[in-house]
Design an enzyme around this catalytic site. Structure first.
Site, PDB file in Angstrom:
ATOM      1  N   LYS A  13      -7.264   0.341  -7.674  1.00  0.00           N
ATOM      2  CA  LYS A  13      -7.891  -0.990  -7.595  1.00  0.00           C
ATOM      3  C   LYS A  13      -9.122  -0.986  -6.680  1.00  0.00           C
ATOM      4  O   LYS A  13     -10.169  -1.515  -7.036  1.00  0.00           O
ATOM      5  CB  LYS A  13      -6.891  -2.041  -7.072  1.00  0.00           C
ATOM      6  CG  LYS A  13      -5.642  -2.208  -7.919  1.00  0.00           C
ATOM      7  CD  LYS A  13      -4.762  -3.326  -7.400  1.00  0.00           C
ATOM      8  CE  LYS A  13      -4.137  -3.104  -6.046  1.00  0.00           C
ATOM      9  NZ  LYS A  13      -3.160  -2.006  -5.966  1.00  0.00           N
ATOM     10  N   ARG A  88      -0.227 -10.946  -4.882  1.00  0.00           N
ATOM     11  CA  ARG A  88       0.793  -9.903  -4.951  1.00  0.00           C
ATOM     12  C   ARG A  88       2.183 -10.487  -5.162  1.00  0.00           C
ATOM     13  O   ARG A  88       3.156  -9.732  -5.242  1.00  0.00           O
ATOM     14  CB  ARG A  88       0.791  -9.129  -3.643  1.00  0.00           C
ATOM     15  CG  ARG A  88       0.663  -7.630  -3.869  1.00  0.00           C
ATOM     16  CD  ARG A  88      -0.075  -7.064  -2.772  1.00  0.00           C
ATOM     17  NE  ARG A  88       0.238  -5.759  -2.355  1.00  0.00           N
ATOM     18  CZ  ARG A  88      -0.725  -4.957  -1.918  1.00  0.00           C
ATOM     19  NH1 ARG A  88      -1.978  -5.339  -1.942  1.00  0.00           N
ATOM     20  NH2 ARG A  88      -0.424  -3.782  -1.459  1.00  0.00           N
ATOM     21  N   ARG A 127      -3.843  10.869  -0.191  1.00  0.00           N
ATOM     22  CA  ARG A 127      -4.978  10.025   0.180  1.00  0.00           C
ATOM     23  C   ARG A 127      -5.266  10.145   1.673  1.00  0.00           C
ATOM     24  O   ARG A 127      -4.373  10.241   2.500  1.00  0.00           O
ATOM     25  CB  ARG A 127      -4.621   8.571  -0.150  1.00  0.00           C
ATOM     26  CG  ARG A 127      -5.778   7.624   0.002  1.00  0.00           C
ATOM     27  CD  ARG A 127      -5.728   6.544  -1.044  1.00  0.00           C
ATOM     28  NE  ARG A 127      -4.902   5.422  -0.650  1.00  0.00           N
ATOM     29  CZ  ARG A 127      -4.838   4.287  -1.335  1.00  0.00           C
ATOM     30  NH1 ARG A 127      -5.522   4.129  -2.431  1.00  0.00           N
ATOM     31  NH2 ARG A 127      -4.067   3.326  -0.921  1.00  0.00           N
ATOM     32  N   ARG A 162      -2.683   7.114   6.474  1.00  0.00           N
ATOM     33  CA  ARG A 162      -2.207   5.825   6.981  1.00  0.00           C
ATOM     34  C   ARG A 162      -0.703   5.846   7.230  1.00  0.00           C
ATOM     35  O   ARG A 162       0.035   6.534   6.533  1.00  0.00           O
ATOM     36  CB  ARG A 162      -2.542   4.718   5.966  1.00  0.00           C
ATOM     37  CG  ARG A 162      -3.970   4.284   6.053  1.00  0.00           C
ATOM     38  CD  ARG A 162      -4.438   3.407   4.916  1.00  0.00           C
ATOM     39  NE  ARG A 162      -3.418   2.635   4.222  1.00  0.00           N
ATOM     40  CZ  ARG A 162      -3.661   1.961   3.099  1.00  0.00           C
ATOM     41  NH1 ARG A 162      -4.862   1.965   2.564  1.00  0.00           N
ATOM     42  NH2 ARG A 162      -2.717   1.279   2.503  1.00  0.00           N
ATOM     43  N   ARG A 173       6.967   0.617  -0.610  1.00  0.00           N
ATOM     44  CA  ARG A 173       5.836  -0.111  -1.221  1.00  0.00           C
ATOM     45  C   ARG A 173       5.982  -0.186  -2.739  1.00  0.00           C
ATOM     46  O   ARG A 173       5.695  -1.216  -3.336  1.00  0.00           O
ATOM     47  CB  ARG A 173       4.508   0.572  -0.871  1.00  0.00           C
ATOM     48  CG  ARG A 173       4.047   0.257   0.537  1.00  0.00           C
ATOM     49  CD  ARG A 173       2.900   1.128   0.938  1.00  0.00           C
ATOM     50  NE  ARG A 173       1.651   0.763   0.298  1.00  0.00           N
ATOM     51  CZ  ARG A 173       0.569   1.553   0.280  1.00  0.00           C
ATOM     52  NH1 ARG A 173       0.615   2.744   0.849  1.00  0.00           N
ATOM     53  NH2 ARG A 173      -0.528   1.147  -0.270  1.00  0.00           N
TER      54      ARG A 173
END
Ligand code: AMP
Length: 215
Positions: A13, A88, A127, A162, A173
């Site tokens: 996204k 969300r 990531r 992160r 998540r």
């Protein structure tokens, strides 16, 4: 122009939103980026959000709606914006609808990025994000590595993994996504602005969205 990007964490996204920002000169509104900035600055919103974020859970809807309402009232949003990571939950979608009705605004595109779970998992664990809160550029150690390992190409700050991208937090998540966010697909799929793109290639996805917007 008003675009809503839907899709699991790691679906792309943010990447696609940045490409659309360049093309159309509109603003990207990423609630994740805004919350991370609030956490870094130690604001009251950041303090409320920190625990939810680090454990992979959603920040309460009232906190999110307050930051959204304030953000879209700012002058740089006058030409339009792309929501990345918002709404969300169904209550957020309802609240957004009321907000847009109040402001006399309509949605041009609701894009659902359909990406298989194994791809999303691999992307999230590989990531790396720029530690500079004003940059937050995203890299991937396999597909989009920085020129110098561990260093951001754009601003020279160090790259980090992160806290919410550990395997444990990612599982939470994704569960949260299936439980709370995926029902939004049913909610939006009958909307005339809704469409899904299932390419794994960012440029192909971008072209499909641009084509649809220019119809
Ligand atoms: P993201 O970078 O969009 O994956 O967001 C990172 C984290 O911020 C999420 O795991 C949530 O804890 C929180 N967050 C971001 N956007 C929202 C939202 N619209 N509603 C609730 N929590 C959010």
């Amino acid at each position: 122009m008003l675009i809503i990007m839907l899709g699991a964490p790691g679906a792309g996204k943010g990447t696609i939103a940045r490409m659309l920002v360049e093309k159309f000169g509109i603003v990207q509104i990423s609630t994740g980026d805004m919350l991370r900035q609030a956490v870094n600055e130690g604001t009251p919103v950041g303090k409320k959000a920190l625990e939810f974020m680090n454990s992979g859970k959603l920040v309460p809807d009232d906190v999110i709606m307050a930051i959204i309402e304030e953000r879209i009232a700012q002058p740089d949003c006058a030409q339009g914006f792309i929501f990345d990571g918002f709404p969300r939950t169904i209550p957020q979608a309802h609240a957004l609808e009321s907000l847009l009705t109040k402001k006399n605004m309509t949605v041009d595109a609701i894009v659902n990025l359909e990406v298989p779970e194994e791809v999303v998992l691999k992307r999230l664990t590989s990531r790396r994000t720029c530690s500079n809160p004003h940059c937050q550029a995203i890299y991937n150690i396999y597909t989009m590595p920085p020129k110098k390992e561990g260093i951001c190409d754009k601003c020279g700050s160090s790259l980090i993994q992160r806290d919410d991208e550990t395997e444990e937090a990612i599982k939470v998540r994704l569960d949260t996504y299936y439980e709370k966010t995926q029902p939004l697909i049913d909610y939006y799929c009958k909307h005339k602005a809704y469409f899904a793109v299932s390419s794994l290639d960012a440029h192909e996805t971008f072209d499909a969205i641009v084509q649809r917007l220019q119809k």
